[in-house]
Design an enzyme around this catalytic site. Sequence first.
Site, PDB file in Angstrom:
ATOM      1  N   SER A  50       0.908  -1.077  -0.122  1.00 55.38           N
ATOM      2  CA  SER A  50      -0.147   0.008   0.108  1.00 55.38           C
ATOM      3  C   SER A  50       0.736   1.186  -0.069  1.00 55.38           C
ATOM      4  O   SER A  50       2.080   1.047   0.215  1.00 55.38           O
ATOM      5  CB  SER A  50      -0.924   0.023   1.455  1.00 55.38           C
ATOM      6  OG  SER A  50      -0.167   0.267   2.377  1.00 55.38           O
ATOM      7  N   ASP A  83      -0.965  -1.179  -4.333  1.00 54.25           N
ATOM      8  CA  ASP A  83      -2.414  -1.383  -3.424  1.00 54.25           C
ATOM      9  C   ASP A  83      -2.889   0.059  -3.165  1.00 54.25           C
ATOM     10  O   ASP A  83      -2.330   0.698  -2.574  1.00 54.25           O
ATOM     11  CB  ASP A  83      -2.276  -2.216  -2.313  1.00 54.25           C
ATOM     12  CG  ASP A  83      -3.751  -2.622  -1.936  1.00 54.25           C
ATOM     13  OD1 ASP A  83      -4.552  -2.863  -2.540  1.00 54.25           O
ATOM     14  OD2 ASP A  83      -3.845  -2.935  -0.779  1.00 54.25           O
ATOM     15  N   HIS A 216     -11.739  -6.726  -3.025  1.00 51.67           N
ATOM     16  CA  HIS A 216     -10.981  -5.980  -1.750  1.00 51.67           C
ATOM     17  C   HIS A 216     -11.639  -6.518  -0.625  1.00 51.67           C
ATOM     18  O   HIS A 216     -12.852  -7.056  -0.597  1.00 51.67           O
ATOM     19  CB  HIS A 216     -10.690  -4.686  -1.851  1.00 51.67           C
ATOM     20  CG  HIS A 216      -9.779  -4.136  -2.684  1.00 51.67           C
ATOM     21  ND1 HIS A 216      -8.632  -3.398  -2.520  1.00 51.67           N
ATOM     22  CD2 HIS A 216      -9.620  -4.287  -4.097  1.00 51.67           C
ATOM     23  CE1 HIS A 216      -8.033  -3.153  -3.584  1.00 51.67           C
ATOM     24  NE2 HIS A 216      -8.504  -3.704  -4.564  1.00 51.67           N
ATOM     25  N   SER A 219     -10.483 -10.543   3.456  1.00 58.39           N
ATOM     26  CA  SER A 219     -10.064 -11.423   4.802  1.00 58.39           C
ATOM     27  C   SER A 219     -11.140 -12.178   5.499  1.00 58.39           C
ATOM     28  O   SER A 219     -12.341 -11.698   5.576  1.00 58.39           O
ATOM     29  CB  SER A 219      -9.129 -10.677   5.686  1.00 58.39           C
ATOM     30  OG  SER A 219      -7.897 -10.453   5.497  1.00 58.39           O
ATOM     31  N   ASP A 261      -5.186  -8.856   3.630  1.00 58.37           N
ATOM     32  CA  ASP A 261      -4.091  -8.012   4.406  1.00 58.37           C
ATOM     33  C   ASP A 261      -4.500  -8.502   5.978  1.00 58.37           C
ATOM     34  O   ASP A 261      -3.488  -8.797   6.825  1.00 58.37           O
ATOM     35  CB  ASP A 261      -4.193  -6.568   4.359  1.00 58.37           C
ATOM     36  CG  ASP A 261      -3.076  -5.811   5.054  1.00 58.37           C
ATOM     37  OD1 ASP A 261      -2.326  -6.435   5.788  1.00 58.37           O
ATOM     38  OD2 ASP A 261      -2.980  -4.573   5.101  1.00 58.37           O
ATOM     39  N   ARG A 286      14.250 -12.192  16.604  1.00 58.22           N
ATOM     40  CA  ARG A 286      14.131 -13.306  16.163  1.00 58.22           C
ATOM     41  C   ARG A 286      13.252 -14.480  16.593  1.00 58.22           C
ATOM     42  O   ARG A 286      12.687 -15.330  16.051  1.00 58.22           O
ATOM     43  CB  ARG A 286      15.242 -13.944  15.756  1.00 58.22           C
ATOM     44  CG  ARG A 286      16.298 -13.236  14.558  1.00 58.22           C
ATOM     45  CD  ARG A 286      17.711 -13.622  14.627  1.00 58.22           C
ATOM     46  NE  ARG A 286      18.526 -13.377  15.841  1.00 58.22           N
ATOM     47  CZ  ARG A 286      19.775 -13.410  15.752  1.00 58.22           C
ATOM     48  NH1 ARG A 286      20.416 -13.977  14.895  1.00 58.22           N
ATOM     49  NH2 ARG A 286      20.199 -13.093  17.345  1.00 58.22           N
TER      50      ARG A 286
END
Length: 331
Positions: A50, A83, A216, A219, A261, A286
């Site tokens: 984006s 995006d 779009h 999700s 996203d 990590r």
Amino acid sequence: MALVPGKQILEEAKKSGYGVGAYNVNNMEQIQAIMAAAKETKSPVIIQASRGALKYSNFTYLGYLMKAAVIENPEIPVAMHLDHGNSLESVIKAIDLGFSSVMIDGSLMEDGKTASTYEYNVKVTRSVVEYSHARGVSVEAEIGTLGGIEDGVGSGKIHLTDPQEAKKFVDETGVDSLAIAIGTSHGAYKFKGAANLAFDVLKEIRSLISIPIVLHGASSVPKELIEEVNKYGGKMPGATGVPMESLQEAITLGVSKINVDTDGRLAITAAIRKVFTETPEKFDPRDYLGPARMALTNLIISKMKAFKTAGHAGDYTPKTLDDMKKGYALK
Ligand code: G3H
Ligand code: 13P
Ligand code: ZN
């Protein structure tokens, strides 16, 4: 190297009847997770940034990381996609970074919040199509407005796409793919009651236009991820998304690109919260970014299987942007 034009990835998907996830990225771990999933399932993939993500990374950092994904995975067709571009300037910046595909979202004004007029949308989209096609770059545009506001994306109000207007828009702009509004919205709070998509509108649009259709706000906001986030100290009551069965139905009815996203954000957040809660003594990035990357890989593997993208990586010979440039010039 397999940097592929967005148009080719989507037209191949449309031809064979599967969906391709377009996954948003902000950092190295997200990019690695998506590519690991694509490699594992042999899937073509769209990685998208984006305007906010590009700005956050000072543009070049994310651009180079996305290029690394392409170079490291020569057997995977990858499109680098912008995006929600909001102006020709934002598109030029992405093309300068080497993107093979851009979105111009002229359904909203440049502020990304105010709904625009049809005439404005046509004008800005045409300017982007002219600039991008001269460079072989594919263009996605949007007609109708999605709900939900995320960092300046979405007017907050849903305005379903008018099928006749969609057809006129495609004819007048020459775009390669079209994002439509059928009831989805950005973010983790998509529906107050039951999830309800306007499949009748989708069917009518599919019968009127021949280019690939984009969804779009796709999700699924899986219950298990929300429970995991909340279990480890998060607070996301009432979060809901588009059920996977509805996405599969949308693919059957002609959607080729599925934007995701929020689900990636949830998988990462749940994994990091778990590490922090269970092992509060850890402080090496990590130790929490590694599990987050693994959680995201697994999430995307399951999406690639569910969208039926899996197994299609070797179906076609990637076109170059030069091939596309020549093709557009002949039109
Ligand atoms: O559609 C919007 C994407 O989720 C990107 O969100 O602008 O917060 O990066 P963002
Ligand atoms: P979600 O918020 O549903 O993941 O949608 C993302 C999106 O549409 C990106 O353009
Ligand atoms: Zn979007």
